[in-house]
Design a protein around this motif. Structure first.
Motif, mmCIF file in Angstrom:
data_model
loop_
_atom_site.group_PDB
_atom_site.id
_atom_site.type_symbol
_atom_site.label_atom_id
_atom_site.label_comp_id
_atom_site.label_asym_id
_atom_site.label_seq_id
_atom_site.Cartn_x
_atom_site.Cartn_y
_atom_site.Cartn_z
ATOM 1 N N LEU A 63 79.953 65.965 16.421
ATOM 2 C CA LEU A 63 79.700 64.879 17.372
ATOM 3 C C LEU A 63 80.704 63.740 17.163
ATOM 4 N N PHE A 64 80.670 63.141 15.972
ATOM 5 C CA PHE A 64 81.495 61.970 15.714
ATOM 6 C C PHE A 64 82.039 61.993 14.293
ATOM 7 N N MET A 65 83.187 61.342 14.132
ATOM 8 C CA MET A 65 83.697 61.011 12.801
ATOM 9 C C MET A 65 83.901 59.507 12.741
ATOM 10 N N LEU A 66 83.398 58.889 11.690
ATOM 11 C CA LEU A 66 83.468 57.438 11.526
ATOM 12 C C LEU A 66 84.178 57.124 10.220
ATOM 13 N N ILE A 114 82.905 49.796 14.298
ATOM 14 C CA ILE A 114 83.514 50.327 15.521
ATOM 15 C C ILE A 114 82.618 51.434 16.053
ATOM 16 N N GLU A 115 82.089 51.217 17.265
ATOM 17 C CA GLU A 115 81.159 52.184 17.826
ATOM 18 C C GLU A 115 81.925 53.345 18.454
ATOM 19 N N LYS A 116 81.424 54.546 18.150
ATOM 20 C CA LYS A 116 81.954 55.730 18.825
ATOM 21 C C LYS A 116 80.896 56.139 19.853
ATOM 22 N N LYS A 117 81.382 56.529 21.053
ATOM 23 C CA LYS A 117 80.434 56.815 22.123
ATOM 24 C C LYS A 117 80.835 58.097 22.841
ATOM 25 N N SER A 118 79.791 58.886 23.201
ATOM 26 C CA SER A 118 80.038 60.070 24.005
ATOM 27 C C SER A 118 78.819 60.274 24.883
ATOM 28 N N GLY A 119 78.928 59.863 26.132
ATOM 29 C CA GLY A 119 77.796 59.986 27.044
ATOM 30 C C GLY A 119 76.635 59.135 26.581
ATOM 31 N N SER A 153 77.410 56.079 17.937
ATOM 32 C CA SER A 153 77.220 55.976 16.500
ATOM 33 C C SER A 153 78.082 54.852 15.948
ATOM 34 N N ILE A 154 77.596 54.263 14.857
ATOM 35 C CA ILE A 154 78.332 53.161 14.240
ATOM 36 C C ILE A 154 78.153 53.235 12.731
ATOM 37 N N SER A 214 74.931 54.641 8.413
ATOM 38 C CA SER A 214 75.363 54.850 9.788
ATOM 39 C C SER A 214 74.122 55.142 10.621
ATOM 40 N N ILE A 215 74.197 54.793 11.906
ATOM 41 C CA ILE A 215 73.128 55.187 12.808
ATOM 42 C C ILE A 215 73.702 55.991 13.966
ATOM 43 N N LEU A 216 72.866 56.887 14.463
ATOM 44 C CA LEU A 216 73.190 57.670 15.656
ATOM 45 C C LEU A 216 72.120 57.331 16.691
ATOM 46 N N ASN A 217 72.558 56.825 17.826
ATOM 47 C CA ASN A 217 71.637 56.479 18.902
ATOM 48 C C ASN A 217 71.739 57.495 20.028
ATOM 49 N N ILE A 218 70.592 57.862 20.561
ATOM 50 C CA ILE A 218 70.577 58.709 21.754
ATOM 51 C C ILE A 218 69.702 57.988 22.777
ATOM 52 N N THR A 219 70.276 57.641 23.908
ATOM 53 C CA THR A 219 69.506 56.966 24.957
ATOM 54 C C THR A 219 69.074 57.988 26.009
ATOM 55 N N ALA A 220 68.002 57.640 26.743
ATOM 56 C CA ALA A 220 67.504 58.493 27.834
ATOM 57 C C ALA A 220 67.457 59.954 27.409
ATOM 58 N N THR A 221 66.737 60.219 26.340
ATOM 59 C CA THR A 221 66.721 61.561 25.759
ATOM 60 C C THR A 221 66.280 62.616 26.776
#
Lengths: 111, 111
Positions: free
Chosen positions: A46-49, A54-59, A63-64, A72-79
């Motif tokens: 998914l992501f590399m931090l 610096i927030e990384k976003k994909s759809g 994650s930050i 680090s946290i991973l957020n998923i909106t509108a699951t």
């Protein structure tokens, strides 16, 4: 000993909810943190931090990294039900590319 | 074209047997890994090779022996299989600082 801890261990939500998954680490010499999604087979990247703040976003996923808090946290909106999976966090603890994985967070999204 | 491919995908064998799992990557990466994922989905690193040289060798029984004939291939041979060896074995490769990419996994069941 190098350690990666994820929370919560499991989570059940309804479609449309927003979720936040946590990953904290204690490592010798941090280089990078990775997030993966694992459904039935192989973990998919998914992501590399590497840098704090610096927030990384994909759809709907973002994650930050917070190097001060070693987390680090991973957020998923509108699951959606398709987000149901195990989410894995991995850290390279010493710059040797020996990635150590956390225990994962099992997310289930109900229709 | 599958980037990291491993065979066989499924393997059922009796205790005491010897078996091998093969892995090939066509990504041009220098580093390859074997990870073991247990029934609780915890991913643990076993071995890592960089350009055919063994660089990571975790606390793994001597019955497990990796071999890397060239940097695109990393095989895993297991002698005298035990019930506790039942798991999913993932091969992975990495360009170094860019994260790791997994194969589809080999499901090993020892009966």
């Amino acid at each position: 000993e190098d350690k990666v801890v994820q929370s919560p261990l499991s989570l059940v939500v309804h479609e449309g909810d927003t979720v936040t998954l946590n990953c904290s680490y204690e490592v010798t010499n941090f280089r990078s943190l990775l997030w993966y999604k694992q459904e039935k087979k192989a973990p998919t990247f998914l992501f590399m931090l590497t840098s704090s703040g610096i927030e990384k976003k994909s759809g709907r996923l973002s994650s930050i990294l917070d190097k001060k808090e070693l987390s680090s946290i991973l957020n998923i909106t509108a699951t959606q039900t398709g987000d149901s999976a195990i989410y894995l966090c991995a850290v390279d603890p010493s710059g040797t590319y020996k990635y150590i994985f956390g225990t994962g967070t099992r997310l289930k999204v109900l229709a | 074209d599958t980037a990291v491919s491993q065979t066989p995908k499924y393997l059922v064998t009796q205790m005491g047997n010897d078996k091998s799992i093969k892995c090939e990557q066509n990504l041009g990466h220098d580093t390859m890994y074997w990870y073991k994922q247990d029934s609780k989905k915890f991913l643990k690193i076993m071995f890592s090779y960089n350009n055919k040289e063994l660089i990571i060798n975790e606390t793994v029984p001597n019955r497990f022996s990796p071999k890397s004939p060239d940097k695109a291939h990393l095989n895993l041979h297991i002698n005298s299989l035990e019930l506790g060896d039942s798991a999913v074995y993932f091969c992975a490769s990495s360009p170094g600082a860019g994260g790791i990419y997994f194969g589809e996994g080999s499901w090993l069941t020892v009966v």
